[in-house]
Design an enzyme around this catalytic site. Sequence first.
Site, PDB file in Angstrom:
ATOM      1  N   GLY A 222     -21.606  -0.112 -60.861  1.00 26.76           N
ATOM      2  CA  GLY A 222     -21.725  -1.667 -60.320  1.00 26.76           C
ATOM      3  C   GLY A 222     -21.716  -2.520 -61.498  1.00 26.76           C
ATOM      4  O   GLY A 222     -21.927  -3.673 -61.264  1.00 26.76           O
ATOM      5  N   LYS A 224     -19.484  -3.438 -63.751  1.00 26.80           N
ATOM      6  CA  LYS A 224     -18.309  -4.236 -63.799  1.00 26.80           C
ATOM      7  C   LYS A 224     -18.366  -5.048 -62.158  1.00 26.80           C
ATOM      8  O   LYS A 224     -17.835  -6.452 -62.579  1.00 26.80           O
ATOM      9  CB  LYS A 224     -17.068  -3.576 -63.669  1.00 26.80           C
ATOM     10  CG  LYS A 224     -16.782  -2.629 -65.094  1.00 26.80           C
ATOM     11  CD  LYS A 224     -15.746  -1.906 -64.898  1.00 26.80           C
ATOM     12  CE  LYS A 224     -15.477  -0.886 -66.274  1.00 26.80           C
ATOM     13  NZ  LYS A 224     -16.414   0.127 -66.152  1.00 26.80           N
ATOM     14  N   ASP A 311     -10.422   0.983 -62.151  1.00 25.56           N
ATOM     15  CA  ASP A 311     -11.202   1.833 -63.112  1.00 25.56           C
ATOM     16  C   ASP A 311     -11.486   3.085 -62.468  1.00 25.56           C
ATOM     17  O   ASP A 311     -12.593   3.457 -61.986  1.00 25.56           O
ATOM     18  CB  ASP A 311     -12.558   1.078 -63.556  1.00 25.56           C
ATOM     19  CG  ASP A 311     -13.346   1.561 -64.822  1.00 25.56           C
ATOM     20  OD1 ASP A 311     -12.611   1.896 -65.651  1.00 25.56           O
ATOM     21  OD2 ASP A 311     -14.708   2.099 -64.661  1.00 25.56           O
ATOM     22  N   CYS A 364     -12.121   5.388 -69.230  1.00 25.71           N
ATOM     23  CA  CYS A 364     -12.987   5.603 -70.479  1.00 25.71           C
ATOM     24  C   CYS A 364     -12.690   7.119 -71.107  1.00 25.71           C
ATOM     25  O   CYS A 364     -13.536   7.785 -71.346  1.00 25.71           O
ATOM     26  CB  CYS A 364     -14.517   5.776 -70.103  1.00 25.71           C
ATOM     27  SG  CYS A 364     -15.052   6.678 -68.779  1.00 25.71           S
TER      28      CYS A 364
END
Length: 861
Positions: A222, A224, A311, A364
Amino acid sequence: MIALRTPVSLRHLVVAGGQRKRCIGGDRKRGRAQRRHFTGALESLWRHSPHPRCSPAPAAAAAARRQSNSSWQPPVLENTAFEEYYKEQQIVHEEEWDAFMSVLRKPLPATFRINASCRFLGDICSKLENDFRRSLECEVSDEYGEDFISPLTWYPGNLAWRLNFSRKQLRKTEALESFHEFLKHESEVGNITRQEAVSMVPPLFLNVQPDHHILDMCAAPGSKTFQLLEMIHQSKEPGLLPRALVIANDFKAQRCDLLIHNTKRMCTANLIVTNHDAQNFPSCSLAKDHSETDKDHHKPQRLEFDRVLCDVPCSGDGTIRKSHDMWRKWNSSMGNEFHLLQVNIAMRGIALLKVGGRMVYSTCSMNPIENEAVVAELLRRSGNSIELLDVSKELPELVRRPGLSTWKVNDRGSWCQTHEDVSHDRKNVILPSMFPSSKSMHEGFSRNFKIKEMSNVNCDTGGVSTSISTQSSVYTSNSVGSKSPLSRCMRIVPHDQDGGAFFIAVIHKLSPLNESQMTEVGKTEHPLSTTKTVGLQEQYQPEITTPVKKMMHQHGIISEVHGDNKLPVEQKKLSVDNQTSKHNNLIEVKMETDDVKYSQTKSGDISHRTKKLDCQYKWKGIDPVLFFEDDAVIKNIVSFFGIEETFSLEGCLVTRSTDNARRIYYISKSVQEILELNVQIGELIKIASVGVKMFERHRSKDGCSCAYRLSYEGLSLLFPYMRKRILYASPVDFQQLLQCRTINFAHFTDARFGEEASSLMPGCCVVVLREGKIMLYVNLTELMIYGNFNLGNISGHQDADSVAMDPSTIAIVCWRGKSTMNVLVSPPDRKELLEYRFGFKEFKVENEKPNKDINGLDEGN
């Protein structure tokens, strides 16, 4: 005889024996025999068990712990396969490889972000600059350098800060203890968010505007999402809610709980948390015939978004500096396993994106199979419908590198430059989309392995479904280079700005996707081995293994859900008749169940908010979202607190209880429209959390005429429109309330304030810090007769109104009991007020008991 592996206390065994006696029942002889047997067991246990004082176990355990600590070795930060893989991929130049690997083995500096919309923004920035940056400079500068704490230059407004030490060093260093406590407290109340620096980047490229609808597809934990909420609230006018909203989604209920916990600090009415598999997020739209007859141009007819943050789940080797276990478990197949899932999620995001909207795809990971290969596949599948944006001029101080145009695929230790190099038995595992290709992105998408025939695909053109079929064809790849503009992607590498690794691509949607591009990605099979599949699902577990397409033509709507497995047990049959209508080109869908059959309802009946939601199946384990429309209760609340008509509660209150609602949540108009759409389409969106808690039912016996009290979480929204139940306290009395929490009326320093409080009718009220801005002249006779404090009857009420609308006004929720005033604010929030308004450095609350006057319904519990 009872066999026990570890000693058990006599008291616990006696209690267990008593419970066992009550459960056995029967004749008295059997009970006595049972008790004798149990008594014998106790005596045996007492004789044979070693006495605690004589037991050598504690000493042996302590010695074992000392030996374990002495033999502990730091993790080995080496992985030959990792180095060979990324050397071959040439993610950095050969001459900087040593610097790259050297930084990867260093601890990751801790970073955090200040909430731009918090009311104590200036105080927090000042404290960082003065109290910590200067005072700690002489203590730790020798060890961590002169700029051991400094703002990130590329983040707007200097709101993100970087520390020259890791999270572990921050916890263990004695000189940094006070700073660590500061970070923990400010994070708890929502003033800062502790987040990796590169993780802050993707939301900044979304270019969020005040009226945008935003989807965060894979939102947990959470950080972002919180960043997106900061953006939409930062641009709002005082006293008004933004038109924007954020839908934060995650696939797993436990991760949604974490997401809700982290975003709760924002106290926002513009957030919906959903629980769906991201690649199968439901597309919900009203049918054309229904939308034309009951069309309201101010309400959405289908679910689509101005901005999408994608993401996606990934191998995560970009976090290797803080996840040292990655060195041990990394292997080249990790990226291959995530590739298809990432493509499917991103394609779903593009389908839900409005024309003209922007989507940010990020990972990532440093692996090109999860990064450039996915973006290239998105461009191939979408054709002219999307473009890759060049954002090199945005955030100019952020050091980034262009995306790769060439890469290779490693399969079980073998390198493959094209799909033709893959062995025949592995061609369905190593997909063509993993390779760079010379095939133009305008030529469409195809594969060299069979795809099941797909039909009934919900297209992106107005939400109309058409029947299509995709034939298997040949995917040609004769080059190791991609002609897609992948250089517009961004790679952030660790040694450029001493951070983590990240990949970002910004996509702009030019036109709706056509039928062939809307091919159901969930149908594509990726036969992983069992062990690999289980390992993948531990990090990202879809709700079902085989996506199932369900469509409804009910209430005059047509909707689509991919792969949600929360139908009731009795729904075992699903038959779909593809009968395309000649007039509206809709597909009629028939759903049959053993015990439940969907029935048609009148299209004109839209009174869905007054009763329980009319849907034939419920989400298992999730409470329904019900519009709260008890007119008598709402009128009572409005009258009791003197809420102005300009703050409309109609349609903006929801609850999760079917009857006797304990908590009532407030939602913004934009969230209200989405919930109404969800009801009309049969509640296809699985909502885990929505809105901000505004009212909570109390159980006080003080004679309060209103059954609900205010929640501190929603006070900032409601207070500017309240005209009753408001008291103004001097700084001395306000400080005393925060410190003591419960004060007798006679003990207030300001006698007039004590009289006002005692004359007020029992129940919830708001106490405001009086800082010399207004002088109050209260008609005590009116207070004693009516039990109300009406702000409109105060001399100089225009000044009082301006104080109510001033965002810097400090107010707290209290409960006027029989003889005391009780504060309904959590200890962390009280500590924040004491620190930034009264200069208290130390404030600790231990074993605080709940307020008896409201029967345990304490704020923050």
